[in-house]
Enzyme design. Structure first.
Site, PDB file in Angstrom:
ATOM      1  N   GLY A 241      51.592  52.208 103.001  1.00 38.45           N
ATOM      2  CA  GLY A 241      51.445  52.463 104.266  1.00 38.45           C
ATOM      3  C   GLY A 241      49.910  52.571 104.677  1.00 38.45           C
ATOM      4  O   GLY A 241      49.566  52.605 105.914  1.00 38.45           O
TER       5      GLY A 241
ATOM      6  N   HIS B 228      69.473  43.844 115.872  1.00 40.70           N
ATOM      7  CA  HIS B 228      68.104  43.452 114.920  1.00 40.70           C
ATOM      8  C   HIS B 228      67.388  44.904 115.026  1.00 40.70           C
ATOM      9  O   HIS B 228      67.035  45.424 116.148  1.00 40.70           O
ATOM     10  CB  HIS B 228      67.234  42.331 115.681  1.00 40.70           C
ATOM     11  CG  HIS B 228      66.105  41.978 114.588  1.00 40.70           C
ATOM     12  ND1 HIS B 228      64.627  42.524 115.150  1.00 40.70           N
ATOM     13  CD2 HIS B 228      66.081  41.515 113.798  1.00 40.70           C
ATOM     14  CE1 HIS B 228      64.026  41.935 114.273  1.00 40.70           C
ATOM     15  NE2 HIS B 228      64.788  41.589 113.103  1.00 40.70           N
TER      16      HIS B 228
ATOM     17  N   MET C 185      59.638  47.218 103.106  1.00 39.03           N
ATOM     18  CA  MET C 185      59.745  46.158 102.861  1.00 39.03           C
ATOM     19  C   MET C 185      61.005  45.344 103.005  1.00 39.03           C
ATOM     20  O   MET C 185      61.970  45.927 103.463  1.00 39.03           O
ATOM     21  CB  MET C 185      59.719  46.408 101.084  1.00 39.03           C
ATOM     22  CG  MET C 185      61.017  46.797 100.596  1.00 39.03           C
ATOM     23  SD  MET C 185      61.153  46.416  98.639  1.00 39.03           S
ATOM     24  CE  MET C 185      62.787  47.069  98.419  1.00 39.03           C
ATOM     25  N   ALA C 186      61.013  43.903 102.993  1.00 36.20           N
ATOM     26  CA  ALA C 186      62.301  43.024 102.997  1.00 36.20           C
ATOM     27  C   ALA C 186      62.767  43.031 101.375  1.00 36.20           C
ATOM     28  O   ALA C 186      61.755  43.103 100.584  1.00 36.20           O
ATOM     29  CB  ALA C 186      61.853  41.715 103.491  1.00 36.20           C
TER      30      ALA C 186
END
Lengths: 344, 344
Positions: A301, A109, A168-169
């Site tokens: 950000g 991960h 971001m995802a």
């Protein structure tokens, strides 16, 4: 939180220096308001370490190298330990060649992409960081997960302003939010997910049995696919269903892949000139006329940076659920929680 | 169409070799079904050439170079001539270093990103190609255009399968579609654009006075911004409102910037192994269970490839409006149109 997290990870066999990297990544995520990638991940990390699914102290090795590329084998180490080492190897190299692409295989991960690009920005290096993840989104038109919510981040140094940090995802929304809604029995907004027949759904449970949707429809699918190609296919890591689920697969190591592009600003223009141009861009963007009800326009950000300033001053609010999780992790690891947590 | 377009561009002072590149890019776009970037652009190219706003035969020069980077000055040449030359310089270099980043300044309308990444794919090189464009989207929360619908493309070689070719605008939809709807007095779907107060609108005219929306909301804005940073800020080209509008600004040259990342697959794994893995990925994606009503799942570029096969066999259908445009261009350039156009 740092020391608690470090002690827990050390209790799982990690060397202090490695435990420090993982803890730093988690706490920085909390500081920036990205609680989904903060200390709430400690429990699963500890579990996988204790089960022997993650190598606590990997020997991160360069297995292939050219003037502008590195292929790094993460030796099944914690994602942040492997990722940060790979990034550092890239940063050492970027001054010589002007640009480096770093592929990473056999990792776990990734943590937040912001963690890495912030490091690069401190060295006046423009960076892109991405990682694949276990399948949770269908290819466009499909109803079975194939690509992950693969994160994509970039970082750009600025002058007077804070650096631009985007992370971001590639899904509309984190799967965690749908899990939470299902737990609470709440509906989810349309557009987040499809059920197992591919129909749009607002039922959180049906969504979990179906797929999360990519951001921006087929375009988001294509960007998620690119990340899997670069991080997974090209590096020799897992790709598609070969990337194992952090929370569901306790048989195999995850074999996550990651990818970094690093670029030395100086090879294009003097870094101060570049920063001046970025500052001007930020000034201009913030001066754009706003839609009704919008108080301020942000660059990527900026919001997270403000939250960080607040939280550095006043602490990180933890929900009761996270505190309970941490208490359990502390018990498992023989580490006292009480001394820093004040339930709100 | 190729020879007509070439002759028109030659009549504007372009050398045969340069005219051929621009024509090739336009006709390839039509062949792939991307008619918005096909010969319908010839008229504006001719106009700008005749007005002296574009240098027909630029001296494309490398102004800064390191082992893994190139900064290229396009000498205000046609975007495709400059872009292709910059890409070729990158491709010559990529074998030595394994990876190259190429920045381009002082260029013009980029054409399709697919055009470039297809070339790179033929050399077994993974590539990313992007370009900035005149402002048409607001930063998230704003109501004035700042970033362009900056295109983003990538190309990945495959084995048995066609290469993966992805090419998108960072807007929900091309501005051209809204122009068309306004001309026809049609409504546009919600989600495409906002009016000048920042309100969602289905009125095409109000949308034209407002802004196109980025794909995927704030995430698309951040990706468009990244493209402007890399193509515009870092290269020394225009950025934000400094990129001039192809159709509206007849005072200045456009000063478009572009950026390429090229990567030699061999520096990560043998190219045949990589292609085998990509083929497996494509096979797996196409075998994913489909949503009801979906006949087939596609990877990026597959639909365009099929259209290309059809159109190579049966010709490119041109609307009456495009034919009228071309006729006018032909008149301006003293080139006969009749010999290849059969109105449908």
């Amino acid at each position: 939180m740092r020391s608690f997290s470090e002690e827990c990870l050390e209790a799982c066999g990690m060397l202090r220096e490695n435990a420090r990297v993982v803890s730093d990544s988690l706490v920085k995520a909390n500081l920036r308001g990205v609680d989904s990638h903060g200390v709430t991940r400690l429990g699963i990390y500890v579990k996988r370490l204790k089960m022997g699914l993650v190598n606590p102290n990997p020997e991160v090795r360069v297995v292939q190298e050219s003037p502008a590329t590195l292929l790094v084998d993460g030796d099944n180490g914690p994602g942040q330990v492997v990722g940060l080492r790979a990034l550092e190897l890239g940063l050492e190299k970027v001054r010589r060649g002007g640009g480096v692409s770093v592929g990473v295989k056999h990792s776990n991960h990734f943590g937040t992409g912001a963690y890495y690009v912030q490091r690069a920005v401190e060295a006046d290096v423009i960076s892109f960081a991405y990682s694949n993840a276990p399948p949770s989104m269908a290819p466009w038109g499909g109803v079975e997960p194939y690509v992950g919510t693969n994160p994509y981040a970039y970082g750009v140094p600025a002058g007077r302003h804070e650096p631009i940090i985007f992370d971001m995802a590639t899904s509309v929304v984190a799967r965690g939010k749908i899990i939470l809604a299902a737990k609470k029995g709440e509906l989810i907004p349309e557009g987040w997910a499809i059920d197992k027949e591919g129909r749009p759904t607002t039922d959180a449970q049906a969504a979990l049995e179906g797929c999360v949707l990519p951001f921006g429809g087929p375009k988001g699918y294509a960007i998620s696919l690119m990340i899997d190609i670069m991080s997974g296919v090209l590096t020799g890591a897992g790709f598609g269903p070969r990337v194992r689920n952090l929370y569901e697969d306790f048989e195999d190591s995850q074999n996550v892949g990651a990818f970094f592009h690093l670029l030395d600003v100086e090879r294009f223009m003097p870094v101060e000139e570049f920063k001046g141009r970025i500052d001007r861009m930020i000034d201009e963007i913030k001066a754009v006329r706003r839609a009704r009800g919008v108080e301020e326009i942000f660059v990527p950000g900026e919001i997270e940076h403000r939250i960080e300033q607040q939280r550095l001053a006043s602490g990180i609010p933890l929900g009761a659920e996270t505190v309970a999780e941490l208490r359990e992790v502390g018990l498992l690891c023989g580490v006292e929680l009480e001394d820093f947590v004040h339930e709100s």
